[in-house]
Design a protein around this motif. Structure first.
Motif, short mmCIF file in Angstrom:
data_model
loop_
_atom_site.label_atom_id
_atom_site.label_comp_id
_atom_site.label_asym_id
_atom_site.label_seq_id
_atom_site.Cartn_x
_atom_site.Cartn_y
_atom_site.Cartn_z
N ILE A 20 -10.75 6.65 8.27
CA ILE A 20 -11.35 5.86 9.32
C ILE A 20 -11.57 6.88 10.64
O ILE A 20 -12.71 6.77 11.15
CB ILE A 20 -10.10 4.87 10.03
CG1 ILE A 20 -9.91 3.77 8.95
CG2 ILE A 20 -10.65 4.15 11.35
CD1 ILE A 20 -9.01 2.96 9.46
N LEU A 21 -10.48 7.67 10.84
CA LEU A 21 -11.07 8.60 11.90
C LEU A 21 -12.30 9.50 11.73
O LEU A 21 -13.06 9.83 12.40
CB LEU A 21 -9.89 9.52 12.32
CG LEU A 21 -8.57 8.74 12.87
CD1 LEU A 21 -7.35 9.77 12.77
CD2 LEU A 21 -8.95 8.11 14.18
N MET A 52 0.82 -1.08 -0.04
CA MET A 52 0.03 0.06 0.04
C MET A 52 1.00 1.25 -0.04
O MET A 52 1.80 1.30 0.73
CB MET A 52 -0.86 0.00 1.07
CG MET A 52 -2.24 0.77 1.08
SD MET A 52 -3.17 0.64 2.52
CE MET A 52 -3.57 -0.86 2.58
N THR A 68 2.96 9.72 15.76
CA THR A 68 2.98 8.42 15.10
C THR A 68 3.55 8.54 13.66
O THR A 68 4.16 7.87 13.00
CB THR A 68 1.52 7.80 15.23
OG1 THR A 68 1.37 7.74 16.53
CG2 THR A 68 1.75 6.15 14.89
N LEU A 69 2.70 9.66 12.80
CA LEU A 69 3.20 9.69 11.51
C LEU A 69 4.49 10.13 11.02
O LEU A 69 5.24 9.86 10.47
CB LEU A 69 2.07 10.78 10.96
CG LEU A 69 0.69 10.55 11.09
CD1 LEU A 69 -0.18 11.58 10.35
CD2 LEU A 69 0.31 9.17 10.33
N THR A 107 -0.90 12.84 18.67
CA THR A 107 -1.06 11.44 17.32
C THR A 107 -0.11 11.75 16.10
O THR A 107 0.16 10.73 15.61
CB THR A 107 -2.62 11.37 17.24
OG1 THR A 107 -2.89 12.68 16.82
CG2 THR A 107 -3.17 10.95 18.22
N VAL A 163 -1.94 5.18 2.95
CA VAL A 163 -2.15 4.67 4.45
C VAL A 163 -2.54 5.91 5.25
O VAL A 163 -3.58 5.87 6.09
CB VAL A 163 -0.75 3.97 4.96
CG1 VAL A 163 -1.04 3.71 6.40
CG2 VAL A 163 -0.54 2.92 3.90
N VAL A 164 -2.11 6.94 5.05
CA VAL A 164 -2.22 8.34 5.78
C VAL A 164 -3.52 8.72 5.60
O VAL A 164 -4.35 8.84 6.40
CB VAL A 164 -0.96 9.30 5.38
CG1 VAL A 164 -1.64 10.55 6.36
CG2 VAL A 164 0.23 8.75 5.97
N SER A 180 6.53 7.09 11.50
CA SER A 180 6.37 6.13 10.59
C SER A 180 7.37 6.15 9.54
O SER A 180 7.83 7.22 9.03
CB SER A 180 5.03 6.15 10.02
OG SER A 180 5.06 7.14 9.03
N ILE A 199 6.82 6.19 6.51
CA ILE A 199 6.36 6.99 5.34
C ILE A 199 6.84 8.20 4.94
O ILE A 199 7.04 9.02 5.80
CB ILE A 199 4.81 7.11 5.50
CG1 ILE A 199 4.17 5.71 5.62
CG2 ILE A 199 4.18 7.96 4.28
CD1 ILE A 199 2.83 5.83 6.02
N TYR A 236 -5.87 6.57 4.40
CA TYR A 236 -6.93 5.65 5.08
C TYR A 236 -7.05 6.01 6.53
O TYR A 236 -8.24 5.84 6.96
CB TYR A 236 -6.27 4.41 4.61
CG TYR A 236 -6.78 3.14 5.22
CD1 TYR A 236 -8.07 2.68 4.81
CD2 TYR A 236 -6.39 2.52 6.56
CE1 TYR A 236 -8.61 1.43 5.41
CE2 TYR A 236 -7.08 1.46 7.05
CZ TYR A 236 -8.11 0.84 6.62
OH TYR A 236 -8.66 -0.13 6.97
N ARG A 237 -6.01 6.22 7.09
CA ARG A 237 -6.23 6.52 8.64
C ARG A 237 -6.91 7.65 8.81
O ARG A 237 -7.99 7.64 9.74
CB ARG A 237 -4.79 6.78 9.09
CG ARG A 237 -4.60 7.50 10.51
CD ARG A 237 -3.18 8.13 10.76
NE ARG A 237 -3.05 8.61 12.22
CZ ARG A 237 -3.38 9.73 12.50
NH1 ARG A 237 -3.53 10.52 11.61
NH2 ARG A 237 -3.05 10.16 13.77
N LYS A 254 -15.38 7.63 12.00
CA LYS A 254 -15.90 7.36 13.25
C LYS A 254 -16.48 8.78 13.78
O LYS A 254 -17.61 8.87 14.56
CB LYS A 254 -14.75 7.33 14.17
CG LYS A 254 -13.82 5.90 13.95
CD LYS A 254 -14.54 4.96 14.98
CE LYS A 254 -13.89 3.65 14.59
NZ LYS A 254 -14.49 2.36 15.13
N LYS A 255 -16.19 9.94 13.29
CA LYS A 255 -16.70 11.28 13.79
C LYS A 255 -18.06 11.44 12.99
O LYS A 255 -18.95 12.30 13.55
CB LYS A 255 -15.67 12.36 13.50
CG LYS A 255 -14.52 12.41 14.54
CD LYS A 255 -13.69 13.54 14.19
CE LYS A 255 -12.32 13.26 14.86
NZ LYS A 255 -10.97 14.14 14.11
#
Lengths: 245, 263
Positions: free
Chosen positions: A13-14, A1, A90-91, A87, A6-7, A94, A96, A9-10, A17-18
């Motif tokens: 997803i968040l 991927m 993490t990026l 948070t 990936v970023v 990573s 990436i 996609y992250r 959720k919101k």
């Protein structure tokens, strides 16, 4: 991927959720929808604009919605993730490449801007039967989403505290909303103001949104927005590379 | 001056053959304050190395410099024989970072968070690796629980699991048991011991001297950004009392050394 995906996609997803929280969508579209109704009812019959005021206004509000959501989503999520929840660490850590991290974040902000812009324009279409968007308008709205998301990334990485965000909102975003030709034509503004606001990104977006047909001038405006967007993306990646706590 | 005395001039950095992590004259000045002052340190492969010192000693800043979250103002950082500043991209997969505070995405469930990090850190194959980590770290029962609903101990466990996903060789733990009850601390200690037994090099900060004594092969004592000493916990106790076999606790030794270092 791919790393940028990936970023992206992250972020999606968040966002998903919101989006599940009713208040999130409502707070994002409420402000433009209120303007849509208030200006339509308040000024709709008084302003003589070729093609009608409501279609003119709906496109202006589409630009505002895309700008606000792309900019605020990115600037807020990046600044809060950097300063409070950490948070963003993490990026940064990573493997990436940072230009791809920046690309993923911008793309996610642009997606949100376009989605909510679509919701607001959809409401205008349903209630006021405004026409669909042509190629120039679609190009304008997509470039607006990218530019303002990229601007949001730079601002989110630059601010030292949340108050600085309101500074940008008050001195850049709000003036663009009212002077950028979103609610009414700027032809009655003083000449020097018109010349100044002609180069504002939201003015470029609005002129693309309202072009009846694609023409050479549109290409220039689109190219201008694209250059601004790439510059902001590069600046964002640069800020990420210089990240230091 | 006695050879056991603690001072900035006599103090000595233990030299390690083939260090995996080497800091040379690292300094960091933040908002006009020297947070890390010309610090040099070497850590060998498979070591559990502890950084101890009072609040504001610069432990977390030093940790962040090694992790790549903070840029030093001067000095050289070498990790696995690579330039820790210029070759950071190549080093990222080799370093696992466990921050002091929970920086997991609060909206996600434990399983979603780990699956996401597996993708971000290219821990392949994604799903089997996530499953393996969840089993290894005993997280299956809380897999569908949202991060924001986790207890401090569980969150710490997930943070360590996340750092381990890409199978790093060097693990950085910033205050791994701060704020946890004694039972959960024991649990985290066990986890750290098992990671050390797998051959991972562990660099950790701690405020707890019992933790430092239980887990660490060697310690570095930091005060106001400067290195006061490095050595085994036993050496630190000896140095504090000025005799080879000391009966003092590590905590008492720590306090003596810190106070002496201030004189």
């Amino acid at each position: 991927m791919m790393g940028w995906f990936v970023v992206y996609y992250r972020e999606l997803i968040l966002m998903k959720k919101k989006m599940g929280k009713l208040g999130y969508v409502f707070s994002s579209v409420m402000f433009p929808v209120i303007y849509l109704f208030a200006f339509s009812w308040g000024l709709g019959s008084r302003l003589e604009i070729s093609g009608g005021y409501i279609p003119y206004l709906a496109k202006g509000i589409l630009g505002i919605t895309v700008m606000l959501n792309a900019f605020q989503q990115t600037s807020l999520s990046v600044s809060v993730g950097r300063m409070y929840f950490k948070t963003l660490q993490t990026l940064i850590l990573s493997p990436i490449p940072l230009i791809q991290v920046a690309g993923g974040l911008v793309l996610a902000g642009a997606t949100r801007g376009l989605l909510l812009g679509g919701v607001v324009y959809g409401i205008a279409w349903l209630i006021f039967a405004v026409p669909g968007l042509n190629g120039a308008a679609l190009c304008g709205v997509i470039l607006a989403a990218f530019f303002f998301a990229a601007l949001g990334l730079v601002v989110g990485l630059w601010v030292a505290e949340p108050d600085d965000l309101s500074l940008v909102n008050n001195f850049l975003i709000t003036p663009m909303i009212f002077f950028g030709g979103s609610f009414f034509p700027e032809q009655h503004f003083p000449v020097f103001v018109r010349e100044l606001i002609a180069i504002l990104p939201l003015s470029l977006v609005n002129s693309l949104l309202r072009l009846p047909v694609w023409e050479e001038a549109a290409l220039l405006k689109a190219a201008g927005l694209l250059v601004f967007s790439c510059l902001m993306l590069w600046l964002g990646a640069r800020k990420l590379a210089l990240y230091s706590e | 001056m006695s050879s056991l005395s603690v001072s900035h001039t006599t103090l000595a950095m233990d030299l390690v053959p083939n260090p995996v992590l080497e800091l040379k004259n690292i300094s960091k000045i933040y908002q006009g304050r020297t947070v890390v002052d010309n610090l040099s340190l070497q850590i060998g492969a498979g070591e559990v190395f502890g950084l101890v010192g009072p609040n504001g000693a610069g432990k977390t800043t030093l940790m962040k410099i090694i992790a790549g979250l903070s840029q030093p103002c001067s000095g050289r950082l070498t990790i696995f024989n690579r330039d820790g500043l210029a070759e950071r991209a190549q080093l990222k997969p080799l370093i696992g970072w466990v921050p002091q505070d929970n920086n997991l995405e609060r909206e996600l469930t434990v399983r979603e968070a780990l699956a996401l990090y597996a993708r971000l850190f290219a821990a392949r194959p994604f799903q089997p690796r996530v499953q393996q980590i969840m089993t290894e770290f005993n997280l299956e029962s809380i897999g569908e629980r949202r991060i924001e609903l986790l207890s401090g101990g569980m969150a710490r466990r997930v943070l360590i699991a996340r750092a381990i996903l890409p199978e790093p060789k060097l693990l950085l733990l910033d205050e791994p048991t701060v704020g946890l009850d004694p039972d959960v601390r024991q649990d985290i200690w066990q986890l750290i011991r098992s990671l050390a037994a797998q051959g991972k090099t562990i660099f950790m900060t701690t405020h707890y001297m019992d933790e430092a004594e239980q887990l660490c092969d060697r310690l570095a004592l930091l005060k106001a950004g400067s290195l006061l000493m490095t050595g085994t916990p036993a050496a630190m106790k000896s140095m504090a009392e000025g005799k080879p076999h000391s009966a003092v606790t590590l905590e008492a030794a720590f306090l003596r050394l810190i106070r002496r270092g201030a004189e």
